[in-house]
Design a protein around this motif. Sequence first.
Motif, mmCIF file in Angstrom:
data_model
loop_
_atom_site.group_PDB
_atom_site.id
_atom_site.type_symbol
_atom_site.label_atom_id
_atom_site.label_comp_id
_atom_site.label_asym_id
_atom_site.label_seq_id
_atom_site.Cartn_x
_atom_site.Cartn_y
_atom_site.Cartn_z
ATOM 1 N N MET A 1 0.836 -1.198 0.000
ATOM 2 C CA MET A 1 0.000 0.000 0.000
ATOM 3 C C MET A 1 0.876 1.255 0.000
ATOM 4 S SD MET A 1 -2.955 1.489 0.047
ATOM 5 C CE MET A 1 -4.106 0.145 0.417
ATOM 6 N N ILE A 2 0.576 2.180 -0.899
ATOM 7 C CA ILE A 2 1.274 3.465 -0.988
ATOM 8 C C ILE A 2 0.297 4.559 -0.597
ATOM 9 C CG2 ILE A 2 2.467 5.093 -2.502
ATOM 10 C CD1 ILE A 2 3.133 2.645 -4.304
ATOM 11 N N VAL A 3 0.679 5.390 0.353
ATOM 12 C CA VAL A 3 -0.159 6.495 0.803
ATOM 13 C C VAL A 3 0.338 7.785 0.157
ATOM 14 C CG1 VAL A 3 -0.941 7.844 2.789
ATOM 15 C CG2 VAL A 3 -0.729 5.359 2.972
ATOM 16 N N VAL A 4 -0.590 8.565 -0.392
ATOM 17 C CA VAL A 4 -0.247 9.795 -1.106
ATOM 18 C C VAL A 4 -0.963 10.969 -0.451
ATOM 19 C CG1 VAL A 4 -0.359 11.036 -3.306
ATOM 20 C CG2 VAL A 4 0.103 8.572 -3.278
ATOM 21 N N THR A 5 -0.197 11.971 -0.036
ATOM 22 C CA THR A 5 -0.791 13.222 0.433
ATOM 23 C C THR A 5 -0.970 14.170 -0.751
ATOM 24 O OG1 THR A 5 1.349 14.275 0.887
ATOM 25 C CG2 THR A 5 0.380 12.929 2.653
ATOM 26 N N THR A 6 -1.780 15.198 -0.582
ATOM 27 C CA THR A 6 -2.089 16.211 -1.615
ATOM 28 C C THR A 6 -2.412 15.582 -2.971
ATOM 29 O OG1 THR A 6 0.258 16.568 -2.214
ATOM 30 C CG2 THR A 6 -0.662 17.928 -0.439
ATOM 31 N N PRO A 7 -3.359 14.641 -3.035
ATOM 32 C CA PRO A 7 -3.615 13.936 -4.296
ATOM 33 C C PRO A 7 -4.359 14.759 -5.339
ATOM 34 C CG PRO A 7 -5.214 13.259 -2.663
ATOM 35 C CD PRO A 7 -4.230 14.154 -1.951
ATOM 36 N N THR A 8 -4.811 15.963 -4.972
ATOM 37 C CA THR A 8 -5.466 16.810 -5.969
ATOM 38 C C THR A 8 -4.561 17.946 -6.430
ATOM 39 O OG1 THR A 8 -6.492 18.208 -4.258
ATOM 40 C CG2 THR A 8 -7.751 16.305 -5.019
ATOM 41 N N GLY A 55 -4.665 11.883 14.126
ATOM 42 C CA GLY A 55 -5.747 10.928 13.919
ATOM 43 C C GLY A 55 -5.937 10.562 12.465
ATOM 44 N N VAL A 56 -5.747 11.538 11.581
ATOM 45 C CA VAL A 56 -5.868 11.278 10.149
ATOM 46 C C VAL A 56 -4.754 10.332 9.696
ATOM 47 C CG1 VAL A 56 -5.719 12.329 7.861
ATOM 48 C CG2 VAL A 56 -7.066 13.440 9.657
ATOM 49 N N LEU A 57 -3.537 10.576 10.150
ATOM 50 C CA LEU A 57 -2.428 9.695 9.784
ATOM 51 C C LEU A 57 -2.587 8.308 10.401
ATOM 52 C CD1 LEU A 57 0.535 12.227 10.027
ATOM 53 C CD2 LEU A 57 -0.437 11.233 7.954
ATOM 54 N N ASP A 58 -3.159 8.237 11.605
ATOM 55 C CA ASP A 58 -3.390 6.926 12.219
ATOM 56 C C ASP A 58 -4.411 6.112 11.442
ATOM 57 O OD1 ASP A 58 -1.554 7.264 14.237
ATOM 58 O OD2 ASP A 58 -3.001 7.995 15.697
ATOM 59 N N GLU A 59 -5.291 6.785 10.743
ATOM 60 C CA GLU A 59 -6.251 6.090 9.885
ATOM 61 C C GLU A 59 -5.628 5.712 8.547
ATOM 62 O OE1 GLU A 59 -10.691 6.824 7.860
ATOM 63 O OE2 GLU A 59 -9.858 8.303 9.257
ATOM 64 N N ALA A 60 -4.684 6.529 8.068
ATOM 65 C CA ALA A 60 -4.150 6.340 6.713
ATOM 66 C C ALA A 60 -2.946 5.409 6.646
ATOM 67 C CB ALA A 60 -3.770 7.691 6.120
ATOM 68 N N LEU A 61 -2.151 5.335 7.695
ATOM 69 C CA LEU A 61 -0.856 4.663 7.581
ATOM 70 C C LEU A 61 -0.817 3.175 7.929
ATOM 71 C CD1 LEU A 61 1.664 7.397 8.805
ATOM 72 C CD2 LEU A 61 0.941 6.830 6.478
ATOM 73 N N PRO A 62 -1.768 2.596 8.651
ATOM 74 C CA PRO A 62 -1.671 1.159 8.926
ATOM 75 C C PRO A 62 -1.538 0.340 7.639
ATOM 76 C CG PRO A 62 -3.332 2.119 10.344
ATOM 77 C CD PRO A 62 -2.921 3.201 9.372
ATOM 78 N N GLY A 63 -0.532 -0.508 7.597
ATOM 79 C CA GLY A 63 -0.311 -1.357 6.433
ATOM 80 C C GLY A 63 0.423 -0.692 5.295
ATOM 81 N N ALA A 64 0.805 0.591 5.451
ATOM 82 C CA ALA A 64 1.479 1.307 4.365
ATOM 83 C C ALA A 64 2.950 0.926 4.299
ATOM 84 C CB ALA A 64 1.352 2.807 4.564
ATOM 85 N N GLU A 65 3.414 0.622 3.096
ATOM 86 C CA GLU A 65 4.834 0.384 2.868
ATOM 87 C C GLU A 65 5.581 1.680 2.590
ATOM 88 O OE1 GLU A 65 5.625 -3.595 0.571
ATOM 89 O OE2 GLU A 65 3.940 -2.548 -0.385
ATOM 90 N N ALA A 66 4.897 2.640 1.978
ATOM 91 C CA ALA A 66 5.560 3.871 1.552
ATOM 92 C C ALA A 66 4.588 5.035 1.636
ATOM 93 C CB ALA A 66 6.097 3.726 0.132
ATOM 94 N N GLY A 101 8.113 2.074 6.097
ATOM 95 C CA GLY A 101 9.518 1.851 5.776
ATOM 96 C C GLY A 101 10.157 2.897 4.892
ATOM 97 N N HIS A 102 9.357 3.558 4.034
ATOM 98 C CA HIS A 102 9.924 4.473 3.041
ATOM 99 C C HIS A 102 9.059 5.726 2.923
ATOM 100 C CE1 HIS A 102 11.750 0.630 1.980
ATOM 101 N NE2 HIS A 102 12.702 1.302 1.349
ATOM 102 N N VAL A 103 9.714 6.877 2.870
ATOM 103 C CA VAL A 103 9.024 8.160 2.704
ATOM 104 C C VAL A 103 9.735 8.949 1.609
ATOM 105 C CG1 VAL A 103 8.305 10.319 3.801
ATOM 106 C CG2 VAL A 103 8.342 8.200 5.142
ATOM 107 N N VAL A 104 8.949 9.500 0.694
ATOM 108 C CA VAL A 104 9.450 10.391 -0.354
ATOM 109 C C VAL A 104 8.825 11.760 -0.115
ATOM 110 C CG1 VAL A 104 9.514 10.895 -2.827
ATOM 111 C CG2 VAL A 104 9.723 8.519 -2.018
#
Length: 291
Positions: A1-8, A55-66, A101-104
């Motif tokens: 799973m890849i989490v993306v901020t500012t997707p718009t 709280g927003v990050l706690d909802e978004a990051l579980p299971g995220a690889e990057a 594990g990884h942040v860009v």
Amino acid sequence: MIVVTTPTGQIGSQLVHRLLDQDKEVRVIVRDASRLEDTVRERVETVEGSHDEPGVLDEALPGAEALFWLVPPSRQAPSVREYYLGFARVGAAAVARHGVGHVVGVSSAGHGWPTPAGVLSAAFAMDAELGASGAAYRALSMPFYMENLLGQLDAIRGPGAFHLTCAGDLPLASIATRDIAGVAADLLTDLSWTGQRNLPVFGPDRLTPDGMAEVISQELGRPVTYRRMSMDDYASLLRSRGAGDQQVKDMTEAFAAQDHGIYDADWATAEPTSTDFRTWCREVLRPAADA
């Protein structure tokens, strides 16, 4: 799973498309999910809110690889440094808490610059926080965005001019946002990299602003000139738009550092990306000017 901020945003939206084109699992953090394209919304997991909220990050990051990290611009922040650090501290803590594990991150070129550089220095402080999170971290270190010129379309179409604070006869490093998204996508889909590193991301040109004006003129088929704006005039323009003293200081310091070569060391070592300024004018600026 890849989490993306500012997707718009300009970079985030292009990144999401690139990831989906590769059939990657994507989760986005977005203030208003209705702003997502319909074809995107139906293919991504969505977490509504701002990524400076634990709280927003706690909802978004579980299971995220990057995680793709970009601090959205704000005209209301009284101190750009504290604004960037507010996001970064919350983000670094959440990355550590969830074992991402990884942040860009999207940053600026010029790390190690010896004097205050306003918003650019704020980005460097952000990088230090995220790099201390325990994750492998890449700070995408960028110069002037070609897309900044889209904010001057009225002046380009009308009087036939654009304005910056830098010398017209000295090369200005630039980058297209689609190339930033491309580099980010490559990193997020191949997680073999480790450690912390600043990664310069620069376009292939060595154009001066006067040279940019010549290319714009050729591509738009009408004369466009470059007119240098004094720092005092730029500060007055910011104040006329409601900027406070600290905001003016943050922006003028950044452009003064640009004028004095903050990008030069990274420019000398960067591997050029693919989009040159003429191609960007033909494929992005001209359609926007004609719209």
